[in-house]
Design an enzyme around this catalytic site. Sequence first.
Site, PDB file in Angstrom:
ATOM      1  N   TYR A  42       0.590  -1.241  -0.039  1.00  0.00           N
ATOM      2  CA  TYR A  42       0.148   0.012   0.070  1.00  0.00           C
ATOM      3  C   TYR A  42       0.816   1.255  -0.072  1.00  0.00           C
ATOM      4  CZ  TYR A  42      -4.766  -1.953   1.038  1.00  0.00           C
ATOM      5  OH  TYR A  42      -5.913  -2.892   0.895  1.00  0.00           O
ATOM      6  N   ASP A  77      -2.930 -18.378   0.421  1.00  0.00           N
ATOM      7  CA  ASP A  77      -3.904 -19.247  -0.444  1.00  0.00           C
ATOM      8  C   ASP A  77      -4.607 -20.321   0.495  1.00  0.00           C
ATOM      9  OD1 ASP A  77      -1.279 -20.331  -0.187  1.00  0.00           O
ATOM     10  OD2 ASP A  77      -1.577 -21.224  -2.535  1.00  0.00           O
ATOM     11  N   LYS A 137       3.179 -15.161   2.252  1.00  0.00           N
ATOM     12  CA  LYS A 137       3.591 -16.074   0.753  1.00  0.00           C
ATOM     13  C   LYS A 137       4.957 -16.470   0.884  1.00  0.00           C
ATOM     14  CE  LYS A 137       1.882 -17.864  -2.851  1.00  0.00           C
ATOM     15  NZ  LYS A 137       0.955 -19.070  -2.833  1.00  0.00           N
ATOM     16  N   ASP A 181     -12.167  -9.115   5.032  1.00  0.00           N
ATOM     17  CA  ASP A 181     -13.200  -9.201   4.318  1.00  0.00           C
ATOM     18  C   ASP A 181     -13.950 -10.624   4.323  1.00  0.00           C
ATOM     19  OD1 ASP A 181     -13.225  -6.412   3.619  1.00  0.00           O
ATOM     20  OD2 ASP A 181     -14.140  -6.986   1.704  1.00  0.00           O
ATOM     21  N   ASP A 191      -6.082  -7.149   4.280  1.00  0.00           N
ATOM     22  CA  ASP A 191      -7.515  -6.351   3.631  1.00  0.00           C
ATOM     23  C   ASP A 191      -8.049  -7.508   3.132  1.00  0.00           C
ATOM     24  OD1 ASP A 191      -8.845  -4.531   2.409  1.00  0.00           O
ATOM     25  OD2 ASP A 191      -7.749  -4.542   0.513  1.00  0.00           O
TER      26      ASP A 191
HETATM   27  C1  IPM Z   1     -10.406  -1.373   4.294  1.00  0.00           C
HETATM   28  C2  IPM Z   1     -10.547  -0.695   2.855  1.00  0.00           C
HETATM   29  C3  IPM Z   1      -9.331   0.084   2.509  1.00  0.00           C
HETATM   30  C4  IPM Z   1      -8.197  -0.449   2.636  1.00  0.00           C
HETATM   31  C5  IPM Z   1      -9.644   1.011   0.866  1.00  0.00           C
HETATM   32  C6  IPM Z   1     -11.011   1.666   0.990  1.00  0.00           C
HETATM   33  C7  IPM Z   1      -8.630   1.962   0.770  1.00  0.00           C
HETATM   34  O1  IPM Z   1     -10.746  -1.847   1.999  1.00  0.00           O
HETATM   35  O2  IPM Z   1     -10.287  -0.444   4.952  1.00  0.00           O
HETATM   36  O3  IPM Z   1     -10.049  -2.477   4.089  1.00  0.00           O
HETATM   37  O4  IPM Z   1      -7.998  -1.196   1.564  1.00  0.00           O
HETATM   38  O5  IPM Z   1      -7.460  -0.617   3.398  1.00  0.00           O
HETATM   39 MN    MN Z   2     -10.755  -3.768   2.748  1.00  0.00          MN
END
Ligand code: IPM
Ligand code: MN
Length: 356
Positions: free
Chosen positions: A142, A223, A191, A251, A247
């Site tokens: 990032y 993975d 990884k 999710d 990230d």
């Molecule tokens: C998160 C979001 C952010 C990230 C984006 C919106 C920049 O997806 O906080 O997980 O990738 O960190």
């Molecule tokens: Mn995210």
Amino acid sequence: MNYNLAVIPGDGIGPEVVEQTLRVLDKIGEKYGHSFTYTKVLAGGCAIDATGGCLPQETIDICKKSDAVLLGAVGGWKWDTLPGNERPEMALLGLRKELGLFANLRPALLFEELAEACPLKAEIVEGGLDIVVVRELTGGIYFGEKGFKETDLGPAAYDVEQYAEEEVRRIAKVAFDMAMKRDKKVTSVDKANVLESSRLWRRVVAEVGKDYPEVELNNLYIDNAAMQMVRNPKQFDVIVTSNIFGDILSDEASMITGSIGMLPSASLATGNFGMYEPVHGSAPDIAGKDMANPMATILSAAMMLRYTFGLGQEADDIEAAVKKVLAEGYRTPDIAKPDETAIGTAKTGDLIVAAI
Ligand code: IPM
Ligand code: MN
């Protein structure tokens, strides 16, 4: 005691869920004799509209001077056509870097009351799920060098994944400390079969682990970890991983709880300072309709009380109030079943305040 909060309502449903959260904090203040002072500042799309940039310097300055930051959500359709580096989401990256928020804690908790919303088979999650993803937040791809160059195949773009040992060490310590307060299990995800930065990551995490002999450390490739998360998520307690892997995995972890609208997060700096925000986004489709679920933001405020202010009892109170409201059967539309009558954002706030 008085606590100074910088508050970033942001865009979409952000202002609505933040409003209810401040009511909950005020109620906690009243009950326990604390006061909270709120300074509202701009970031994201609303800041672009007002100032031309998504993260005004004034916002950064006020956040730095405050005891903690509470954020709703940023982004929306209106700004979707802006070039990548001018989008509202860039405010998040700027805040993380400027405030030194290197440790992102993302709990994925399956609420018993909402177990049916989990998309996995009941036997896979039987007995509940309680995972914390500890995501490195200010390094890696990032924030690595990025750019464009000419190659044999024509124009190309690149982003560099890079980790300093110290960056790995400090996030690993956060993960091991967290594990000591939980089930004493850390899974480090990398990884290392391919990436040099992951081999360094794995070595440093193992070194830090030596200081925590009671904690069991496992290593998984990303993975495999993504696969294990849906195959057998109960094997996880604390997961520690890089910015990009975290990230993605966070999710996935939040989705398997079935209630992404319920999940809080904390982004911590060295010391006690932190920024607290719901995992969900700005949901522009339901903004302003009194439909958003404020629980994730309210639970983020509970994390703030616990981690930044050391107010464990007060945090427990908020979490218990949320559980009580769920147990009584109240649901916002995101978690209501088709046959249930949903309640709105403000009513949810009322009920949680009353339960405290
Ligand atoms: C998160 C979001 C952010 C990230 C984006 C919106 C920049 O997806 O906080 O997980 O990738 O960190
Ligand atoms: Mn995210």
